[in-house]
Design a protein around this motif. Structure first.
Motif, PDB file in Angstrom:
ATOM      1  N   PRO A 182     -10.338  11.523   9.829  1.00  0.00           N
ATOM      2  CA  PRO A 182     -10.499  11.551  11.292  1.00  0.00           C
ATOM      3  C   PRO A 182     -11.118  10.278  11.845  1.00  0.00           C
ATOM      4  O   PRO A 182     -10.900   9.937  13.012  1.00  0.00           O
ATOM      5  N   ASP A 183     -11.871   9.554  11.008  1.00  0.00           N
ATOM      6  CA  ASP A 183     -12.457   8.280  11.439  1.00  0.00           C
ATOM      7  C   ASP A 183     -11.395   7.220  11.707  1.00  0.00           C
ATOM      8  O   ASP A 183     -11.664   6.223  12.393  1.00  0.00           O
ATOM      9  N   LEU A 184     -10.197   7.425  11.166  1.00  0.00           N
ATOM     10  CA  LEU A 184      -9.128   6.435  11.309  1.00  0.00           C
ATOM     11  C   LEU A 184      -7.965   6.932  12.162  1.00  0.00           C
ATOM     12  O   LEU A 184      -6.971   6.214  12.314  1.00  0.00           O
ATOM     13  N   ALA A 185      -8.070   8.132  12.705  1.00  0.00           N
ATOM     14  CA  ALA A 185      -6.923   8.732  13.386  1.00  0.00           C
ATOM     15  C   ALA A 185      -6.407   7.859  14.518  1.00  0.00           C
ATOM     16  O   ALA A 185      -5.193   7.653  14.658  1.00  0.00           O
ATOM     17  N   ALA A 186      -7.300   7.313  15.327  1.00  0.00           N
ATOM     18  CA  ALA A 186      -6.856   6.507  16.465  1.00  0.00           C
ATOM     19  C   ALA A 186      -6.197   5.206  15.991  1.00  0.00           C
ATOM     20  O   ALA A 186      -5.172   4.781  16.546  1.00  0.00           O
ATOM     21  N   ARG A 187      -6.767   4.580  14.966  1.00  0.00           N
ATOM     22  CA  ARG A 187      -6.187   3.331  14.448  1.00  0.00           C
ATOM     23  C   ARG A 187      -4.806   3.580  13.849  1.00  0.00           C
ATOM     24  O   ARG A 187      -3.875   2.791  14.048  1.00  0.00           O
ATOM     25  N   LEU A 188      -4.673   4.682  13.106  1.00  0.00           N
ATOM     26  CA  LEU A 188      -3.388   4.986  12.500  1.00  0.00           C
ATOM     27  C   LEU A 188      -2.348   5.337  13.563  1.00  0.00           C
ATOM     28  O   LEU A 188      -1.173   4.989  13.422  1.00  0.00           O
ATOM     29  N   ASP A 189      -2.772   6.000  14.625  1.00  0.00           N
ATOM     30  CA  ASP A 189      -1.860   6.341  15.711  1.00  0.00           C
ATOM     31  C   ASP A 189      -1.281   5.065  16.322  1.00  0.00           C
ATOM     32  O   ASP A 189      -0.087   4.992  16.649  1.00  0.00           O
ATOM     33  N   ALA A 190      -2.122   4.031  16.447  1.00  0.00           N
ATOM     34  CA  ALA A 190      -1.658   2.769  17.028  1.00  0.00           C
ATOM     35  C   ALA A 190      -0.858   1.933  16.042  1.00  0.00           C
ATOM     36  O   ALA A 190      -0.004   1.136  16.444  1.00  0.00           O
ATOM     37  N   LEU A 191      -1.121   2.103  14.754  1.00  0.00           N
ATOM     38  CA  LEU A 191      -0.548   1.223  13.737  1.00  0.00           C
ATOM     39  C   LEU A 191       0.793   1.704  13.194  1.00  0.00           C
ATOM     40  O   LEU A 191       1.699   0.898  12.954  1.00  0.00           O
ATOM     41  N   LEU A 192       0.939   2.988  12.988  1.00  0.00           N
ATOM     42  CA  LEU A 192       2.107   3.514  12.282  1.00  0.00           C
ATOM     43  C   LEU A 192       3.376   3.439  13.128  1.00  0.00           C
ATOM     44  O   LEU A 192       3.376   3.810  14.303  1.00  0.00           O
TER      45      LEU A 192
ATOM     46  N   LEU B 109      -2.096  14.390   8.623  1.00  0.00           N
ATOM     47  CA  LEU B 109      -2.928  13.986   7.478  1.00  0.00           C
ATOM     48  C   LEU B 109      -4.151  13.208   7.944  1.00  0.00           C
ATOM     49  O   LEU B 109      -5.256  13.406   7.429  1.00  0.00           O
ATOM     50  N   ALA B 110      -3.960  12.320   8.902  1.00  0.00           N
ATOM     51  CA  ALA B 110      -5.083  11.524   9.396  1.00  0.00           C
ATOM     52  C   ALA B 110      -6.163  12.409   9.999  1.00  0.00           C
ATOM     53  O   ALA B 110      -7.356  12.210   9.739  1.00  0.00           O
ATOM     54  N   ARG B 111      -5.770  13.367  10.796  1.00  0.00           N
ATOM     55  CA  ARG B 111      -6.771  14.251  11.428  1.00  0.00           C
ATOM     56  C   ARG B 111      -7.486  15.102  10.391  1.00  0.00           C
ATOM     57  O   ARG B 111      -8.678  15.408  10.536  1.00  0.00           O
ATOM     58  N   GLU B 112      -6.768  15.478   9.322  1.00  0.00           N
ATOM     59  CA  GLU B 112      -7.376  16.327   8.295  1.00  0.00           C
ATOM     60  C   GLU B 112      -8.224  15.542   7.302  1.00  0.00           C
ATOM     61  O   GLU B 112      -9.305  15.989   6.905  1.00  0.00           O
ATOM     62  N   LEU B 113      -7.741  14.358   6.885  1.00  0.00           N
ATOM     63  CA  LEU B 113      -8.345  13.642   5.768  1.00  0.00           C
ATOM     64  C   LEU B 113      -9.070  12.369   6.167  1.00  0.00           C
ATOM     65  O   LEU B 113      -9.885  11.857   5.384  1.00  0.00           O
TER      66      LEU B 113
ATOM     67  N   PRO C  98       9.729   0.531  -3.611  1.00  0.00           N
ATOM     68  CA  PRO C  98      10.287   0.835  -4.939  1.00  0.00           C
ATOM     69  C   PRO C  98      10.534   2.315  -5.153  1.00  0.00           C
ATOM     70  O   PRO C  98      11.545   2.702  -5.736  1.00  0.00           O
ATOM     71  N   ARG C  99       9.596   3.133  -4.701  1.00  0.00           N
ATOM     72  CA  ARG C  99       9.815   4.584  -4.719  1.00  0.00           C
ATOM     73  C   ARG C  99       8.977   5.184  -3.604  1.00  0.00           C
ATOM     74  O   ARG C  99       7.823   4.806  -3.388  1.00  0.00           O
ATOM     75  N   ARG C 100       9.570   6.092  -2.878  1.00  0.00           N
ATOM     76  CA  ARG C 100       8.914   6.679  -1.711  1.00  0.00           C
ATOM     77  C   ARG C 100       7.756   7.557  -2.151  1.00  0.00           C
ATOM     78  O   ARG C 100       7.901   8.441  -2.996  1.00  0.00           O
ATOM     79  N   HIS C 101       6.576   7.322  -1.567  1.00  0.00           N
ATOM     80  CA  HIS C 101       5.412   8.160  -1.857  1.00  0.00           C
ATOM     81  C   HIS C 101       5.604   9.533  -1.220  1.00  0.00           C
ATOM     82  O   HIS C 101       6.224   9.657  -0.154  1.00  0.00           O
ATOM     83  N   PRO C 102       5.106  10.606  -1.863  1.00  0.00           N
ATOM     84  CA  PRO C 102       5.272  11.955  -1.287  1.00  0.00           C
ATOM     85  C   PRO C 102       4.730  12.096   0.137  1.00  0.00           C
ATOM     86  O   PRO C 102       5.223  12.931   0.894  1.00  0.00           O
ATOM     87  N   THR C 103       3.730  11.282   0.518  1.00  0.00           N
ATOM     88  CA  THR C 103       3.203  11.366   1.878  1.00  0.00           C
ATOM     89  C   THR C 103       4.100  10.679   2.899  1.00  0.00           C
ATOM     90  O   THR C 103       3.871  10.797   4.110  1.00  0.00           O
ATOM     91  N   GLY C 104       5.119   9.941   2.422  1.00  0.00           N
ATOM     92  CA  GLY C 104       6.032   9.279   3.345  1.00  0.00           C
ATOM     93  C   GLY C 104       5.404   8.148   4.125  1.00  0.00           C
ATOM     94  O   GLY C 104       5.862   7.817   5.224  1.00  0.00           O
TER      95      GLY C 104
ATOM     96  N   LEU D 119       0.879  -1.175   0.000  1.00  0.00           N
ATOM     97  CA  LEU D 119       0.000   0.000   0.000  1.00  0.00           C
ATOM     98  C   LEU D 119       0.910   1.216   0.000  1.00  0.00           C
ATOM     99  O   LEU D 119       1.565   1.511   1.005  1.00  0.00           O
ATOM    100  N   ASP D 120       0.943   1.897  -1.110  1.00  0.00           N
ATOM    101  CA  ASP D 120       1.927   2.945  -1.343  1.00  0.00           C
ATOM    102  C   ASP D 120       1.292   4.312  -1.118  1.00  0.00           C
ATOM    103  O   ASP D 120       0.552   4.808  -1.961  1.00  0.00           O
ATOM    104  N   GLY D 121       1.536   4.899   0.037  1.00  0.00           N
ATOM    105  CA  GLY D 121       1.024   6.235   0.309  1.00  0.00           C
ATOM    106  C   GLY D 121      -0.106   6.245   1.323  1.00  0.00           C
ATOM    107  O   GLY D 121      -0.771   5.241   1.582  1.00  0.00           O
ATOM    108  N   PHE D 122      -0.349   7.425   1.899  1.00  0.00           N
ATOM    109  CA  PHE D 122      -1.359   7.574   2.938  1.00  0.00           C
ATOM    110  C   PHE D 122      -2.754   7.199   2.447  1.00  0.00           C
ATOM    111  O   PHE D 122      -3.515   6.522   3.144  1.00  0.00           O
ATOM    112  N   HIS D 123      -3.101   7.631   1.240  1.00  0.00           N
ATOM    113  CA  HIS D 123      -4.465   7.393   0.755  1.00  0.00           C
ATOM    114  C   HIS D 123      -4.723   5.914   0.514  1.00  0.00           C
ATOM    115  O   HIS D 123      -5.835   5.417   0.752  1.00  0.00           O
ATOM    116  N   ALA D 124      -3.716   5.185   0.038  1.00  0.00           N
ATOM    117  CA  ALA D 124      -3.873   3.740  -0.143  1.00  0.00           C
ATOM    118  C   ALA D 124      -4.106   3.057   1.197  1.00  0.00           C
ATOM    119  O   ALA D 124      -4.974   2.179   1.321  1.00  0.00           O
TER     120      ALA D 124
END
Length: 258
Positions: A57-67, A51-55, A80-86, A21-26
Motif C-alpha cells: 500500500p505504500d507504493l500503490a499511488a506510484r504504481l498506479d502512475a507507473l504501470l 496486488l499493490a493495495r494488498e501487498l 523471457p518468460r511471463r511472471h505469474p503476476t503479469g 525486474l521480473d514480477g510484481f515483487h521484484a
C-alpha cells in the motif's frame, strides 16, 4: 499507444545498463530501495493494483502512475518468460554504486563473496539473504553476472536493498578491503569464532568449494558444522548459517575465538 510502449521497452532493453525486474515483487522491492525504473508493464492494471493495495500500500499511488497495460501476448514477447503476476519492468543497474557502498569504511556488516558461482537461482537466493540480514553486499567472481534476470528474479528485486557487483578475484582486496574469511572444510569451526563486522565471507561452489587462488588469499579458513558423510550444504544455506552466526554477535567488539 501499445506500439509506443513496445518500442520504448525494446529501446530500454537494448541498453546494457538496464536490468529486468521480473514480477510484481521484484518491482515492489526495487521501488522501495531506490531503483530508477524506466518502464513498467502489466497484462492487467486492475490485477496489479489489487496486488499493490494488498501487498504494498505504500507504493500503490506510484504504481498506479507507473504501470502501463499491454496485451498479454505482447508482454510475453518482451520478456523471457511471463511472471505469474503479469508484471515486468526495466530499471537501471547499480553496479558502480554497489562497489562504492562495499568500499565504504568503517563497514558495519560483512560482504559476502561468491567465488565463481554457476547457478543463477543460488546467486539470487544469496542476494535475498544478504538484503534480509542487512549484510553490506554480495560480490561475485567469475563469469556469472549477478544482475542477470535469473538472479534478479531469484532475489525478488532485492539487489537494490544491498550492494551487488561482480569483480575480478585479483582486484578484490583493493576494491573491497577487509579480512577474508573463506569457508572450507579444513577451516576452524565457525562456532568457535567471532566474525568481524568488516569481514569478507567467501563461499565456493557446492562441488568444488573455493578456488585455490581465493584459498591462498584467505586470512582465515572457516568450516561449518556438518554431520559426517554429508558432503555439502546448498550455497544459500551456507551463507545463511554464516550470516546468522555473525548477526548473533553484531555490534560486539573484536574478531577471534570466544
Amino acid at each position: 499507444m501499445t506500439g509506443d510502449v513496445v518500442r520504448q521497452w525494446r529501446a530500454a532493453a537494448a541498453d546494457d545498463g538496464a536490468v529486468l525486474l521480473d514480477g510484481f515483487h521484484a518491482l515492489k522491492h526495487a521501488l522501495r530501495f531506490g531503483a530508477r525504473v524506466r518502464i513498467a508493464a502489466t497484462a492487467s492494471r486492475t490485477d496489479a493494483l489489487v496486488l499493490a493495495r494488498e501487498l504494498a500500500p505504500d507504493l500503490a499511488a506510484r504504481l498506479d502512475a507507473l504501470l502501463v497495460e499491454l496485451p498479454d501476448r505482447q508482454l510475453r514477447e518482451l520478456v523471457p518468460r511471463r511472471h505469474p503476476t503479469g508484471v515486468a519492468a526495466l530499471a537501471d543497474r547499480a553496479d558502480a554504486a554497489a562497489v562504492r557502498a562495499a568500499r565504504r569504511a568503517p563497514r558495519t556488516a560483512p560482504v559476502v563473496v561468491l567465488d565463481n558461482p554457476r547457478n543463477l537461482g543460488n546467486v539470487g537466493a544469496v542476494v535475498r539473504l544478504a538484503a534480509g540480514m542487512a549484510a553490506t553486499g554480495v560480490v561475485t567472481t567469475g563469469d556469472t553476472d549477478p544482475w542477470h534476470p535469473g538472479a534478479v528474479r531469484g532475489a525478488a528485486g532485492l539487489h537494490y536493498a544491498t550492494a551487488v557487483a561482480r569483480l575480478p578475484l585479483d582486484g578484490l582486496p583493493a576494491a573491497v578491503p577487509g579480512p577474508l574469511y573463506a569457508l572450507d572444510p579444513d577451516g576452524e569451526d565457525l562456532r568457535t569464532l567471532r566474525l568481524p563486522d568488516d569481514a569478507l565471507l567467501a563461499f565456493g561452489s557446492e562441488r568444488h568449494g573455493i578456488s585455490p587462488a581465493l584459498r591462498a588469499r584467505a586470512d582465515r579458513l572457516v568450516s561449518l558444522p556438518m554431520r559426517p558423510l554429508v558432503s555439502s550444504y546448498n550455497l544459500a544455506t551456507s551463507v545463511a548459517m554464516a550470516l546468522y552466526h555473525w548477526s548473533r554477535d553484531a555490534g560486539r567488539a573484536g574478531p577471534g575465538p570466544r
